[in-house]
Write a protein that holds these residues in place. Structure first.
Motif, PDB file in Angstrom:
ATOM      1  N   HIS A  26      78.881  -3.427   5.794  1.00 27.45           N
ATOM      2  CA  HIS A  26      78.863  -2.497   6.830  1.00 27.45           C
ATOM      3  C   HIS A  26      79.829  -3.103   8.037  1.00 27.45           C
ATOM      4  CE1 HIS A  26      75.147  -1.476   4.914  1.00 27.45           C
ATOM      5  NE2 HIS A  26      75.423  -0.124   5.519  1.00 27.45           N
ATOM      6  N   ASP A  28      82.791  -3.750  10.257  1.00 29.69           N
ATOM      7  CA  ASP A  28      83.845  -3.074  10.793  1.00 29.69           C
ATOM      8  C   ASP A  28      84.515  -3.802  11.972  1.00 29.69           C
ATOM      9  OD1 ASP A  28      82.492  -3.283  13.370  1.00 29.69           O
ATOM     10  OD2 ASP A  28      81.415  -1.232  12.885  1.00 29.69           O
ATOM     11  N   GLN A  29      85.437  -3.343  12.591  1.00 31.58           N
ATOM     12  CA  GLN A  29      86.387  -4.065  13.383  1.00 31.58           C
ATOM     13  C   GLN A  29      85.805  -4.639  14.641  1.00 31.58           C
ATOM     14  OE1 GLN A  29      89.140  -1.462  15.127  1.00 31.58           O
ATOM     15  NE2 GLN A  29      87.620  -0.014  16.099  1.00 31.58           N
ATOM     16  N   GLU A  52      91.423  -7.521   3.151  1.00 30.45           N
ATOM     17  CA  GLU A  52      91.241  -6.263   3.850  1.00 30.45           C
ATOM     18  C   GLU A  52      90.272  -5.414   3.354  1.00 30.45           C
ATOM     19  OE1 GLU A  52      94.706  -3.697   3.626  1.00 30.45           O
ATOM     20  OE2 GLU A  52      96.044  -4.846   4.827  1.00 30.45           O
ATOM     21  N   SER A  54      88.556  -1.548   2.558  1.00 30.48           N
ATOM     22  CA  SER A  54      88.611   0.027   2.694  1.00 30.48           C
ATOM     23  C   SER A  54      87.454   0.651   3.519  1.00 30.48           C
ATOM     24  CB  SER A  54      88.579   0.728   1.394  1.00 30.48           C
ATOM     25  OG  SER A  54      87.358   0.795   0.662  1.00 30.48           O
ATOM     26  N   HIS A  55      87.527   1.986   3.766  1.00 31.72           N
ATOM     27  CA  HIS A  55      86.466   2.711   4.140  1.00 31.72           C
ATOM     28  C   HIS A  55      85.512   2.890   3.033  1.00 31.72           C
ATOM     29  CE1 HIS A  55      89.061   5.600   2.465  1.00 31.72           C
ATOM     30  NE2 HIS A  55      87.802   6.185   2.062  1.00 31.72           N
ATOM     31  N   VAL A  56      84.216   3.401   3.424  1.00 33.32           N
ATOM     32  CA  VAL A  56      83.257   3.563   2.339  1.00 33.32           C
ATOM     33  C   VAL A  56      83.570   4.916   1.615  1.00 33.32           C
ATOM     34  CG1 VAL A  56      80.776   3.875   1.662  1.00 33.32           C
ATOM     35  CG2 VAL A  56      81.313   2.150   3.354  1.00 33.32           C
ATOM     36  N   ARG A  62      82.967   0.429  -1.921  1.00 36.71           N
ATOM     37  CA  ARG A  62      84.007  -0.043  -0.769  1.00 36.71           C
ATOM     38  C   ARG A  62      84.962  -0.873  -1.404  1.00 36.71           C
ATOM     39  NH1 ARG A  62      82.685  -2.170   5.376  1.00 36.71           N
ATOM     40  NH2 ARG A  62      84.866  -1.712   6.215  1.00 36.71           N
TER      41      ARG A  62
END
Length: 204
Positions: A26, A28-29, A52, A54-56, A62
């Motif tokens: 989960h 994120d930035q 890096e 990816s999105h889910v 992911r």
């Protein structure tokens, strides 16, 4: 500080990753503290490693991408950490930053300059060294002013088109021109670069 590629160090990273699986999934930035801890765990293997995510995806997975941060001497560390990776049900573990598809959908903002990849053109040429290709990149508005910023934008765009491994292994000289250059007549849209690049290298 030399990389620690011992089986124990590699296994320790993946144990840490598995212990923090849910938090990492989960991430994120805004997960500043967790990003720091993940970076620290990677740096215990090699101080140059980065990552890096990816999105889910729709299937609930992911991607976790292990990157050498464009440093070829760090490729061995990427390969070693990847080879030691565990089977983690929600994760797809990848080596090196991947090609961005479609590359012409990118918008690159760097150093106060904004570039729409759909307006970027290129030309490739073979270099004397086997397996090396040079690249000309044609950027709208380019000038010698702010040269370092333009150079960084060019590297970001070529990296997005070709992926980290190919840039560091097969790309030689990179030259930047404006659309007004006399060389622009040879130019092709950036979206064509990946297939053209592979063809020139003799890949199927």
């Amino acid at each position: 500080m030399k990389p620690d590629l011992s089986p124990e160090a590699l296994a320790e990273f993946w144990r840490w990753f598995e212990d923090n699986d849910d938090e990492l999934f989960h991430l994120d930035q805004n997960s500043i503290e967790l990003i720091g801890r993940l970076s620290e765990a990677l740096h215990r293997v090699d101080q140059h490693l980065t990552f890096e995510m990816s999105h889910v995806f729709d299937d609930g997975s992911r991607e976790f991408i292990i990157s050498a941060n464009g440093i070829k001497s760090c490729f061995r560390s990427v390969d070693a950490l990847y080879a030691a990776s565990k089977c983690l049900p929600r994760w797809k573990i990848l080596r090196f930053r991947q090609r961005h598809q479609p590359v012409d959908a990118l918008k690159c903002v760097f150093g106060g300059l904004s570039i729409d990849a759909s307006q970027v053109y290129y030309a490739l040429f073979k270099e004397k060294k086997p397996g090396k290709l040079g690249a000309m990149l044609f950027l709208r508005g380019y000038s010698v002013k702010n040269r370092e910023t333009w150079d960084q934008i060019a590297i970001l765009l070529i990296g997005a088109a070709l992926g980290e491994f190919d840039v560091e292994t097969h790309v030689g000289e990179i030259m930047i021109f404006s659309h007004e250059s006399e060389h622009f007549r040879k130019a092709r849209p950036l979206a064509e670069m990946p297939d053209h690049f592979d063809k020139l290298l003799g890949r199927p």
